[in-house]
Design a protein around this motif. Sequence first.
Motif, PDB file in Angstrom:
ATOM      1  N   TYR A 245       0.710  -1.388  -0.101  1.00 57.93           N
ATOM      2  CA  TYR A 245      -0.409  -0.317  -0.186  1.00 57.93           C
ATOM      3  C   TYR A 245       1.125   1.232  -0.132  1.00 57.93           C
ATOM      4  CZ  TYR A 245      -4.518  -1.810   0.668  1.00 57.93           C
ATOM      5  OH  TYR A 245      -5.536  -2.603  -0.044  1.00 57.93           O
TER       6      TYR A 245
ATOM      7  N   ASP B  30       2.710   3.113 -11.971  1.00 62.48           N
ATOM      8  CA  ASP B  30       1.929   3.984 -11.120  1.00 62.48           C
ATOM      9  C   ASP B  30       0.233   3.055 -10.537  1.00 62.48           C
ATOM     10  OD1 ASP B  30       0.421   2.540 -12.869  1.00 62.48           O
ATOM     11  OD2 ASP B  30       0.068   4.186 -14.313  1.00 62.48           O
ATOM     12  N   GLU B  31       0.068   3.877 -10.389  1.00 67.29           N
ATOM     13  CA  GLU B  31      -1.423   3.285  -9.293  1.00 67.29           C
ATOM     14  C   GLU B  31      -1.634   1.167  -9.922  1.00 67.29           C
ATOM     15  OE1 GLU B  31      -5.068   3.709  -7.414  1.00 67.29           O
ATOM     16  OE2 GLU B  31      -4.353   5.158  -8.079  1.00 67.29           O
ATOM     17  N   THR B  32      -2.264   1.993 -11.034  1.00 66.22           N
ATOM     18  CA  THR B  32      -2.654   1.078 -12.361  1.00 66.22           C
ATOM     19  C   THR B  32      -1.958  -0.616 -11.815  1.00 66.22           C
ATOM     20  OG1 THR B  32      -4.087   2.300 -13.139  1.00 66.22           O
ATOM     21  CG2 THR B  32      -4.230   0.314 -14.317  1.00 66.22           C
TER      22      THR B  32
ATOM     23  N   ARG C  16       0.704   6.854  -6.925  1.00 62.89           N
ATOM     24  CA  ARG C  16      -0.685   7.193  -7.320  1.00 62.89           C
ATOM     25  C   ARG C  16      -0.063   8.171  -7.501  1.00 62.89           C
ATOM     26  NH1 ARG C  16      -5.989   6.249  -2.978  1.00 62.89           N
ATOM     27  NH2 ARG C  16      -6.065   4.745  -4.713  1.00 62.89           N
TER      28      ARG C  16
ATOM     29  N   ARG D 250       1.547   1.636  -3.427  1.00 62.46           N
ATOM     30  CA  ARG D 250       0.717   1.425  -4.563  1.00 62.46           C
ATOM     31  C   ARG D 250       0.660   4.021  -4.238  1.00 62.46           C
ATOM     32  NH1 ARG D 250      -5.485   1.550  -3.845  1.00 62.46           N
ATOM     33  NH2 ARG D 250      -4.389   2.896  -0.929  1.00 62.46           N
ATOM     34  N   ASP D 251       0.118   4.202  -3.384  1.00 67.19           N
ATOM     35  CA  ASP D 251       0.317   5.432  -2.319  1.00 67.19           C
ATOM     36  C   ASP D 251       1.161   6.482  -3.225  1.00 67.19           C
ATOM     37  OD1 ASP D 251      -2.162   4.604  -1.570  1.00 67.19           O
ATOM     38  OD2 ASP D 251      -1.679   4.483   0.874  1.00 67.19           O
TER      39      ASP D 251
ATOM     40  N   ASN E 195     -10.753   1.890  -2.549  1.00 67.16           N
ATOM     41  CA  ASN E 195      -9.686   2.169  -2.515  1.00 67.16           C
ATOM     42  C   ASN E 195      -8.536   0.800  -1.820  1.00 67.16           C
ATOM     43  OD1 ASN E 195      -7.427   4.506  -1.422  1.00 67.16           O
ATOM     44  ND2 ASN E 195      -7.449   3.896   0.851  1.00 67.16           N
TER      45      ASN E 195
END
Length: 479
Positions: free
Chosen positions: A255, A284-286, A262, A258-259, A360
């Motif tokens: 996480y 990136d997040e994806t 993002r 991810r953050d 989220n």
Amino acid sequence: MTVALAAALATPVAGARTLGSLEFTPCELAQPGTGATTRAECAVLEVPENPAEPQGRKLSLKVGLVAARAAEPQPDPVLFIAGGPGQSATESYPSIAGGFARLREKRHVLFIDQRGTGGSHRLACDFPDELAEAAASTEVQVQMARDCLASLDADLAMYTTSVAVTDLEALRQALGAPKLNVYGGSYGTRVAQEYARQFPDGVRSLVLDGVVPPELALGSEHSVNLEAALKALLARCAQQPACAEAFGKPYDTLYALRDRVRAAPEAVAARDPRTHAAREMRLDETAVAAIARLFAYTPETASLLPLLLQEANAGRPQSLVQQAALVYDSLVGQINHGMQLSVICAEDAPRLEAREQDANLILGNAIVGVTLNQCSVWPKGPVSEGFREPLRTDIPTLLLSGEFDPVTPPRYGEQVLASLGKARHLVGKGQGHILLGRGCTPKLAASFVDTLDPAGLDAGCLDVLDAPPFFTTYNGAEP
């Protein structure tokens, strides 16, 4: 079964083999993106694109056969149904052929490319990989579907599961109407259950591996299922002192990464893991969501996650994106997106909606969003009566699940088991998606098909299965 068919079943592979009205000739099956190949025999089955118009347009469907080792095979062959939706059975078989080794001791293994896949009027579109597709805007996603639609020469309403199972029955009739032992993996379990519902007299047994309940809308629970699998998988790091010391809490690292990306996506310069050519990839997040999802599918790739996440979060993401490229490149061409949309838009999209509680999570609502956007312009085909109801049957059934399956968790197997009269559900400890090739499962599946007695199986041999230890360095796990 006729005497002629029984004799044909035992014919050795010298040139052509005739089964019923089908003539099989030697061929080689290859899995796109890999070096996996399998020798087989291939035939063509002609069916109407629209079963309600038998004199209308015809489709030529590719049929494969891998012969039994027995001199006199049993008269009831095994039928392999691939997953996806959108995978070709003849292209998928090489990767799972080992799982059928014991079944082939006594029976031929047959497979047919589902209409819209492989050699059966392939409905493939030049879509980008899952990362780029999910990251695109709504307008771009819809335009992708429009462009795909315009490029295909097909009545796209005629490629749903309900229509496709009529092809399985046409195959059975062309073979001389033997009873079939049907194996379905992942989405293939939906096909297998629908075939058993529509044509119960054609099915001798069912093996459902990575079970999809008929009531489930595909994609509706991908986010929560992945989350549960990642939590359980990565929590194992605390049970391995070397992993815990090296990586702390990998779930938290996931996480954190991810953050971070993002907020500030990264362009990563790395060498292509196959060609060693310079290649730029986007983190990136994806990308983080897709990598976590795909790596959770098998115990071997999952064992790399803590190390790769730690390295990427520390500013060294090259190994993570290179490993991801290997996975993606092996999947290129395996999913026929047009066929997938014909299935999902008719059968699942009407029941999909974005859920605030998923927003989220690592996967979020990305898959639901892409599906709804693309299905807004895609033709909707027929769905048979009772399609979304539990299969209620006394056909002997063996259900298989992996403990950490991120897409079809064991609770799905239990759900389907509840409405079956003669069935058993086996769960592989520490395993992911698709169990057939793991441990003693091939032996258990063959024994089940021989005896049709799921309760009598001695499944104690599965007890030795477990997930491999986590890699603590690129050299492997601690000894």
